[in-house]
Design an enzyme around this catalytic site. Structure first.
Site, PDB file in Angstrom:
ATOM      1  CG  ASN A 108      -3.778 -14.722  -2.447  1.00 47.24           C
ATOM      2  OD1 ASN A 108      -3.658 -15.949  -2.354  1.00 47.24           O
ATOM      3  ND2 ASN A 108      -2.736 -13.921  -2.532  1.00 47.24           N
ATOM      4  CG  HIS A 110       1.197 -11.876   0.293  1.00 45.52           C
ATOM      5  ND1 HIS A 110       1.825 -12.479  -0.778  1.00 45.52           N
ATOM      6  CD2 HIS A 110       2.094 -11.008   0.821  1.00 45.52           C
ATOM      7  CE1 HIS A 110       3.042 -11.983  -0.886  1.00 45.52           C
ATOM      8  NE2 HIS A 110       3.226 -11.093   0.061  1.00 45.52           N
ATOM      9  CB  SER A 137      -2.245  -9.409   3.999  1.00 43.84           C
ATOM     10  OG  SER A 137      -1.168  -8.728   4.601  1.00 43.84           O
ATOM     11  CG  ASP A 146       0.794 -10.612  -3.629  1.00 44.55           C
ATOM     12  OD1 ASP A 146      -0.107 -11.455  -3.525  1.00 44.55           O
ATOM     13  OD2 ASP A 146       1.978 -10.903  -3.826  1.00 44.55           O
TER      14      ASP A 146
END
Ligand code: GRF
Length: 203
Positions: A108, A110, A137, A146
């Site tokens: 992912n 972020h 990130s 996260d």
């Protein structure tokens, strides 16, 4: 390596992944074979269609539970032969069952320098905290939001007159470099997840 991308919206990060995976000079070692959106009619779906990448809309409201929705996504990903899943502005929290199945293969992006400013409105959180540097990130996805091992980060400055919108845009330009870089590291086997930590391999 076959990649699936999950989106909910505009898909500028998806675009960065499309552009880099389709351009042989990047040597990404990755090909996007499926884009799934939980929202119909979003720009991200049109980006995939323009690149002739198969798309699928799975409306989370049509499923009675998070697990059922995630299971439907999982089935589509498996059917398409997906080996790595990239979240790119996907606005649904994934169940533990799904994150466990894709552990080490699910990443992912972020819009903050984790572990600072987890969750939503990361850019607003950064402005309110008064930090002078933020960034993005790319990280492995764990059940905790996260929280997974960080693959790469890129910093951007915060200026005195920044608004959430301006900072969001500045971070996005960094994301569009960082996300392809992280996918390449994972797709080519240069990094992997081992005991919840990032491991670099010498290949
Ligand atoms: C990005 O800011 C990303 O960090 C966050 O959602 C946003 C997606 O933007 N997870 P886009 O749809 O890729 O333009």
């Amino acid at each position: 390596i076959k990649v699936g991308v999950l989106i909910s919206g505009t898909g500028t990060n998806l675009q960065a992944l499309i552009d880099t995976t389709m351009n042989p000079t990047y040597h990404m070692g990755a090909e996007i074979v499926l884009v799934i959106s939980n929202k119909p009619d979003v720009e991200g779906l049109r980006r995939a269609e323009r690149a002739q990448i198969p798309t699928k809309v799975l409306k989370h409201k049509n499923y009675s539970s998070r697990e059922e929705f995630d299971e439907a996504m999982h089935a589509e990903l498996i059917k398409a032969g997906v080996e790595i899943v990239c979240l790119a502005g996907f606005m649904r929290i994934l169940s533990g069952t799904f994150t466990q199945k894709w552990k080490g293969k699910l990443i992912n992006v972020h819009p903050a320098l984790l572990p600072s400013f987890k969750g939503t409105h990361a850019q607003k959180q950064a402005l309110e905290a008064g930090v002078k540097i933020s960034g993005c990130s790319v990280h492995f996805v764990e059940e905790d939001v996260d929280a997974g091992a960080i693959i790469t980060q890129e910093a951007v400055p915060i200026h005195v007159d920044d608004t959430v919108e301006i900072l969001t845009e500045r971070i996005k330009t960094a994301e569009h470099r960082a996300y392809p870089r992280a996918l390449q590291l994972l797709a080519t086997g240069k990094v992997r997840l081992s005991n919840d930590k990032l491991v670099w391999t010498n290949i």
